[in-house]
Design an enzyme around this catalytic site. Structure first.
Site, short mmCIF file in Angstrom:
data_model
loop_
_atom_site.label_atom_id
_atom_site.label_comp_id
_atom_site.label_asym_id
_atom_site.label_seq_id
_atom_site.Cartn_x
_atom_site.Cartn_y
_atom_site.Cartn_z
N ILE A 140 13.42 -4.52 3.42
CA ILE A 140 12.03 -4.98 3.41
C ILE A 140 11.77 -5.83 4.64
O ILE A 140 12.52 -6.76 4.95
CB ILE A 140 11.72 -5.82 2.14
CG1 ILE A 140 12.17 -5.11 0.87
CG2 ILE A 140 10.23 -6.15 2.08
CD1 ILE A 140 12.01 -5.94 -0.40
N GLY A 179 9.16 -8.49 6.87
CA GLY A 179 8.13 -9.50 6.64
C GLY A 179 8.32 -10.32 5.39
O GLY A 179 7.39 -10.50 4.60
N CYS A 180 9.52 -10.86 5.19
CA CYS A 180 9.84 -11.55 3.94
C CYS A 180 9.85 -13.07 4.06
O CYS A 180 10.44 -13.75 3.21
CB CYS A 180 11.20 -11.08 3.41
SG CYS A 180 11.20 -9.37 2.87
N SER A 181 9.18 -13.62 5.06
CA SER A 181 9.19 -15.09 5.20
C SER A 181 8.17 -15.78 4.30
O SER A 181 8.26 -16.98 4.07
CB SER A 181 8.96 -15.49 6.66
OG SER A 181 7.69 -15.05 7.10
N SER A 182 7.20 -15.01 3.77
CA SER A 182 6.17 -15.63 2.93
C SER A 182 5.46 -14.58 2.09
O SER A 182 5.69 -13.38 2.25
CB SER A 182 5.14 -16.37 3.80
OG SER A 182 4.43 -15.44 4.62
N GLY A 183 4.60 -15.05 1.21
CA GLY A 183 3.66 -14.21 0.49
C GLY A 183 4.24 -13.00 -0.22
O GLY A 183 5.21 -13.08 -0.97
N TYR A 190 -8.34 -4.78 13.24
CA TYR A 190 -7.35 -4.75 12.15
C TYR A 190 -7.49 -3.47 11.33
O TYR A 190 -6.49 -2.81 11.02
CB TYR A 190 -7.54 -5.99 11.27
CG TYR A 190 -6.64 -6.05 10.07
CD1 TYR A 190 -5.31 -6.45 10.19
CD2 TYR A 190 -7.11 -5.71 8.80
CE1 TYR A 190 -4.48 -6.51 9.07
CE2 TYR A 190 -6.28 -5.77 7.68
CZ TYR A 190 -4.98 -6.17 7.83
OH TYR A 190 -4.15 -6.23 6.73
N GLY A 233 5.92 -10.44 0.87
CA GLY A 233 7.29 -10.09 1.20
C GLY A 233 8.30 -10.82 0.33
O GLY A 233 9.29 -10.23 -0.13
#
Length: 195
Positions: free
Chosen positions: A7, A9-13, A151, A15
Protein backbone atom coordinates in the site's frame (compact mmCIF):
# COMPACT_ATOMS: atom_id res chain seq x y z
CA UNK A 1 -6.25 -16.90 2.30
CA UNK A 2 -3.49 -14.58 3.50
CA UNK A 3 -2.38 -12.10 0.86
CA UNK A 4 0.70 -9.92 0.57
CA UNK A 5 -0.55 -6.36 0.18
CA UNK A 6 1.60 -3.37 -0.78
CA UNK A 7 0.00 0.00 0.00
CA UNK A 8 1.32 3.46 -0.90
CA UNK A 9 0.64 6.68 1.00
CA UNK A 10 0.31 5.27 4.51
CA UNK A 11 1.52 8.22 6.59
CA UNK A 12 -2.00 9.48 7.36
CA UNK A 13 -5.72 9.24 6.74
CA UNK A 14 -7.06 6.56 4.45
CA UNK A 15 -3.66 4.90 4.00
CA UNK A 16 -3.35 4.30 7.74
CA UNK A 17 -6.86 2.84 7.91
CA UNK A 18 -6.34 0.62 4.86
CA UNK A 19 -3.10 -0.79 6.26
CA UNK A 20 -4.53 -1.48 9.72
CA UNK A 21 -7.78 -3.00 8.40
CA UNK A 22 -5.90 -5.27 5.98
CA UNK A 23 -3.63 -6.46 8.79
CA UNK A 24 -6.64 -7.04 11.06
CA UNK A 25 -8.11 -9.22 8.30
CA UNK A 26 -5.02 -11.42 8.54
CA UNK A 27 -3.04 -10.22 5.55
CA UNK A 28 0.68 -9.49 5.38
CA UNK A 29 0.80 -5.72 4.88
CA UNK A 30 3.66 -3.62 3.56
CA UNK A 31 2.65 -0.05 4.36
CA UNK A 32 4.76 2.54 2.60
CA UNK A 33 5.32 6.27 2.65
CA UNK A 34 7.76 8.73 1.17
CA UNK A 35 9.14 9.96 4.50
CA UNK A 36 9.49 7.40 7.29
CA UNK A 37 9.75 10.22 9.82
CA UNK A 38 5.98 10.62 9.33
CA UNK A 39 5.11 7.10 10.48
CA UNK A 40 3.89 8.01 13.97
CA UNK A 41 0.17 7.94 13.12
CA UNK A 42 0.56 4.58 11.39
CA UNK A 43 2.54 3.07 14.27
CA UNK A 44 0.00 4.36 16.81
CA UNK A 45 -2.95 2.97 14.85
CA UNK A 46 -1.25 -0.41 14.42
CA UNK A 47 -0.44 -0.55 18.13
CA UNK A 48 -4.02 0.36 19.09
CA UNK A 49 -5.34 -2.37 16.77
CA UNK A 50 -2.81 -4.94 17.99
CA UNK A 51 -1.44 -5.63 14.51
CA UNK A 52 2.01 -5.77 12.98
CA UNK A 53 2.86 -3.90 9.78
CA UNK A 54 5.95 -3.90 7.62
CA UNK A 55 6.75 -0.22 7.09
CA UNK A 56 8.93 0.70 4.12
CA UNK A 57 9.97 3.82 2.23
CA UNK A 58 8.41 4.38 -1.20
CA UNK A 59 8.18 7.67 -3.09
CA UNK A 60 5.68 7.45 -5.97
CA UNK A 61 7.58 10.24 -7.75
CA UNK A 62 10.78 8.19 -7.86
CA UNK A 63 10.89 5.03 -10.00
CA UNK A 64 14.11 3.85 -8.32
CA UNK A 65 12.49 4.14 -4.89
CA UNK A 66 9.48 2.13 -6.09
CA UNK A 67 11.65 -0.58 -7.65
CA UNK A 68 13.76 -0.87 -4.50
CA UNK A 69 10.65 -1.21 -2.34
CA UNK A 70 9.06 -3.83 -4.61
CA UNK A 71 12.33 -5.82 -4.57
CA UNK A 72 12.40 -5.60 -0.78
CA UNK A 73 8.85 -6.92 -0.49
CA UNK A 74 9.58 -9.75 -2.91
CA UNK A 75 12.77 -10.65 -1.03
CA UNK A 76 10.93 -10.66 2.29
CA UNK A 77 7.55 -12.14 1.34
CA UNK A 78 8.28 -13.94 -1.92
CA UNK A 79 5.31 -12.42 -3.75
CA UNK A 80 2.91 -9.49 -3.98
CA UNK A 81 -0.78 -10.25 -4.38
CA UNK A 82 -2.33 -6.79 -4.16
CA UNK A 83 -1.08 -3.28 -4.90
CA UNK A 84 -3.15 -0.46 -3.43
CA UNK A 85 -2.28 2.88 -5.04
CA UNK A 86 -3.35 5.22 -2.28
CA UNK A 87 -0.70 7.97 -2.38
CA UNK A 88 -2.02 11.22 -3.77
CA UNK A 89 -2.06 14.99 -3.39
CA UNK A 90 -4.98 17.37 -3.35
CA UNK A 91 -5.12 20.61 -5.28
CA UNK A 92 -7.88 23.20 -5.55
CA UNK A 93 -7.03 25.99 -7.99
CA UNK A 94 -8.41 26.97 -11.34
CA UNK A 95 -6.38 26.61 -14.53
CA UNK A 96 -5.63 30.34 -14.51
CA UNK A 97 -4.33 30.17 -10.95
CA UNK A 98 -2.18 27.06 -11.48
CA UNK A 99 1.43 27.41 -12.56
CA UNK A 100 3.05 24.98 -14.99
CA UNK A 101 4.97 23.59 -12.02
CA UNK A 102 1.73 23.09 -10.03
CA UNK A 103 0.12 21.23 -12.93
CA UNK A 104 3.16 19.01 -13.50
CA UNK A 105 3.31 18.16 -9.77
CA UNK A 106 -0.41 17.28 -9.49
CA UNK A 107 -0.22 15.05 -12.57
CA UNK A 108 3.04 13.46 -11.43
CA UNK A 109 1.85 12.49 -7.94
CA UNK A 110 -1.72 11.52 -8.77
CA UNK A 111 -1.34 9.92 -12.21
CA UNK A 112 2.30 9.14 -12.95
CA UNK A 113 2.72 7.78 -9.40
CA UNK A 114 0.07 5.17 -10.17
CA UNK A 115 1.67 4.35 -13.52
CA UNK A 116 5.11 3.93 -11.94
CA UNK A 117 3.81 1.59 -9.24
CA UNK A 118 1.82 -0.52 -11.70
CA UNK A 119 4.85 -0.71 -14.00
CA UNK A 120 6.95 -2.01 -11.08
CA UNK A 121 4.58 -4.81 -10.02
CA UNK A 122 3.01 -5.92 -13.30
CA UNK A 123 5.91 -8.16 -14.43
CA UNK A 124 5.60 -10.10 -11.15
CA UNK A 125 1.82 -10.33 -11.43
CA UNK A 126 2.14 -11.54 -15.02
CA UNK A 127 4.71 -14.17 -14.03
CA UNK A 128 2.51 -15.51 -11.22
CA UNK A 129 -0.59 -15.05 -13.44
CA UNK A 130 -2.49 -13.38 -10.64
CA UNK A 131 -2.69 -10.06 -8.87
CA UNK A 132 -4.98 -7.16 -8.14
CA UNK A 133 -4.29 -3.44 -8.50
CA UNK A 134 -6.64 -1.19 -6.55
CA UNK A 135 -6.25 2.53 -7.21
CA UNK A 136 -7.82 5.10 -4.91
CA UNK A 137 -9.14 7.79 -7.21
CA UNK A 138 -11.85 10.30 -6.29
CA UNK A 139 -15.36 11.30 -7.16
CA UNK A 140 -13.37 13.99 -9.00
CA UNK A 141 -12.29 11.25 -11.39
CA UNK A 142 -15.92 10.71 -12.37
CA UNK A 143 -17.42 14.19 -12.31
CA UNK A 144 -15.61 17.44 -13.07
CA UNK A 145 -15.67 19.96 -10.22
CA UNK A 146 -15.41 23.74 -10.44
CA UNK A 147 -12.00 25.23 -9.58
CA UNK A 148 -10.64 21.70 -9.34
CA UNK A 149 -10.01 20.87 -12.98
CA UNK A 150 -6.32 20.02 -12.70
CA UNK A 151 -6.88 17.51 -9.90
CA UNK A 152 -9.94 16.12 -11.71
CA UNK A 153 -7.88 15.78 -14.89
CA UNK A 154 -5.29 13.70 -13.02
CA UNK A 155 -7.97 11.46 -11.51
CA UNK A 156 -9.81 11.07 -14.84
CA UNK A 157 -6.44 9.92 -16.24
CA UNK A 158 -6.24 7.22 -13.55
CA UNK A 159 -9.73 6.05 -14.54
CA UNK A 160 -8.87 5.77 -18.25
CA UNK A 161 -5.51 4.16 -17.59
CA UNK A 162 -7.07 1.55 -15.32
CA UNK A 163 -9.90 0.72 -17.72
CA UNK A 164 -7.41 0.23 -20.55
CA UNK A 165 -5.26 -2.14 -18.46
CA UNK A 166 -8.24 -4.12 -17.19
CA UNK A 167 -9.59 -4.84 -20.68
CA UNK A 168 -6.67 -7.12 -21.56
CA UNK A 169 -4.83 -8.06 -18.37
CA UNK A 170 -7.87 -9.58 -16.65
CA UNK A 171 -8.93 -12.01 -19.40
CA UNK A 172 -5.43 -12.97 -20.53
CA UNK A 173 -3.30 -12.90 -17.37
CA UNK A 174 -5.72 -13.17 -14.43
CA UNK A 175 -4.70 -9.73 -13.19
CA UNK A 176 -7.55 -7.56 -11.99
CA UNK A 177 -7.91 -3.80 -11.65
CA UNK A 178 -10.27 -1.75 -9.50
CA UNK A 179 -10.73 1.97 -8.98
CA UNK A 180 -12.32 3.37 -5.82
CA UNK A 181 -13.87 6.84 -6.07
CA UNK A 182 -14.44 8.19 -2.55
CA UNK A 183 -16.07 11.52 -1.81
CA UNK A 184 -14.69 13.83 0.88
CA UNK A 185 -12.95 12.02 3.73
CA UNK A 186 -12.02 13.85 6.91
CA UNK A 187 -8.24 13.51 6.90
CA UNK A 188 -4.94 15.37 6.74
CA UNK A 189 -5.28 15.23 2.93
CA UNK A 190 -8.60 17.11 3.04
CA UNK A 191 -7.31 19.60 5.58
CA UNK A 192 -4.25 20.45 3.45
CA UNK A 193 -6.38 21.05 0.35
CA UNK A 194 -8.65 23.51 2.12
CA UNK A 195 -5.92 25.69 3.63
Amino acid sequence: MTKVILITGCSSGLGVQLAVDAAKAGHSVFATMRNLKKRDALDAAASDAGVTLNVLSLDVQDAASIAACVDQVLDQAGRIDVLINNAGAGFVRSTEQASEEDIAWVMDVNFMGVVRCVKAVIPHFRQQRSGHVISISSVGGLVGQPFNEIYCGAKFAVEGYTEALACYFAPHFGIFFSVVEPGVIQSEFAASVLK
